[in-house]
Design a protein around this motif. Sequence first.
Motif, PDB file in Angstrom:
ATOM      1  N   GLU A 106      39.775   0.735  62.510  1.00  0.00           N
ATOM      2  CA  GLU A 106      39.484  -0.551  63.143  1.00  0.00           C
ATOM      3  C   GLU A 106      37.972  -0.731  63.233  1.00  0.00           C
ATOM      4  OE1 GLU A 106      41.801  -2.838  64.180  1.00  0.00           O
ATOM      5  OE2 GLU A 106      43.292  -1.524  63.270  1.00  0.00           O
ATOM      6  N   GLU A 125      39.279  11.271  61.982  1.00  0.00           N
ATOM      7  CA  GLU A 125      38.863   9.967  62.496  1.00  0.00           C
ATOM      8  C   GLU A 125      37.458  10.015  63.085  1.00  0.00           C
ATOM      9  OE1 GLU A 125      40.597   6.856  65.753  1.00  0.00           O
ATOM     10  OE2 GLU A 125      40.534   8.978  66.274  1.00  0.00           O
ATOM     11  N   SER A 133      46.341   6.615  55.272  1.00  0.00           N
ATOM     12  CA  SER A 133      47.254   5.469  55.312  1.00  0.00           C
ATOM     13  C   SER A 133      47.038   4.593  56.536  1.00  0.00           C
ATOM     14  CB  SER A 133      48.700   5.953  55.271  1.00  0.00           C
ATOM     15  OG  SER A 133      48.940   6.624  54.051  1.00  0.00           O
ATOM     16  N   CYS A 134      46.299   5.083  57.509  1.00  0.00           N
ATOM     17  CA  CYS A 134      45.973   4.291  58.699  1.00  0.00           C
ATOM     18  C   CYS A 134      44.630   3.602  58.451  1.00  0.00           C
ATOM     19  CB  CYS A 134      45.865   5.178  59.936  1.00  0.00           C
ATOM     20  SG  CYS A 134      47.421   5.905  60.439  1.00  0.00           S
ATOM     21  N   ARG A 135      44.465   2.442  59.011  1.00  0.00           N
ATOM     22  CA  ARG A 135      43.223   1.697  58.812  1.00  0.00           C
ATOM     23  C   ARG A 135      42.262   1.957  59.961  1.00  0.00           C
ATOM     24  NH1 ARG A 135      43.106  -4.658  59.185  1.00  0.00           N
ATOM     25  NH2 ARG A 135      43.071  -4.010  61.327  1.00  0.00           N
ATOM     26  N   SER A 189      49.833   3.445  65.636  1.00  0.00           N
ATOM     27  CA  SER A 189      50.202   3.300  64.227  1.00  0.00           C
ATOM     28  C   SER A 189      50.545   4.639  63.576  1.00  0.00           C
ATOM     29  CB  SER A 189      49.078   2.621  63.448  1.00  0.00           C
ATOM     30  OG  SER A 189      47.948   3.472  63.364  1.00  0.00           O
ATOM     31  N   ILE A 208      41.186   4.623  64.508  1.00  0.00           N
ATOM     32  CA  ILE A 208      42.516   4.123  64.173  1.00  0.00           C
ATOM     33  C   ILE A 208      43.310   3.857  65.451  1.00  0.00           C
ATOM     34  CG2 ILE A 208      42.611   5.254  61.926  1.00  0.00           C
ATOM     35  CD1 ILE A 208      44.277   7.447  63.112  1.00  0.00           C
TER      36      ILE A 208
END
Length: 128
Positions: free
Chosen positions: A74, A117, A70-72, A92, A88
């Motif tokens: 970058e 990540e 659900s986190c984008r 957030s 990420i």
Amino acid sequence: MYFRFHKKKLEEVVDQLYSQQPQIDQDVLKDMKTFNATPEEISKVEKQIEDAGTIYVEKTNMESVEIFLSCRLEKIIAPTGQMVFEGIRRESIPPVAEMLGFKKVDKETFLKIRILESLAVELLNRRT
């Protein structure tokens, strides 16, 4: 305090998420039937179509995987013109977890998100 979790399982999730596997579609299945493929071959392809896009996650990793997805990630454009994934935004994570209905993100979940990540960033940057 030490946490026990399987990094290998998290690696498998990232690999399934970001690997570019060829997709088998209904047209292939129709062609196989047209050219008299065996029932076993057809059954195997039907199973591949059914399983396409399915990612298997251990229950103990589910919270961190849901938050991570659900986190984008970058990304920036480097001076060379190449797109580079950075990761990420840490700030957030708590609001995303709350939005998904999870209570406060504990240390173990945060570490799992960091592993997901780092694996994703490494894999995506290798491709660009």
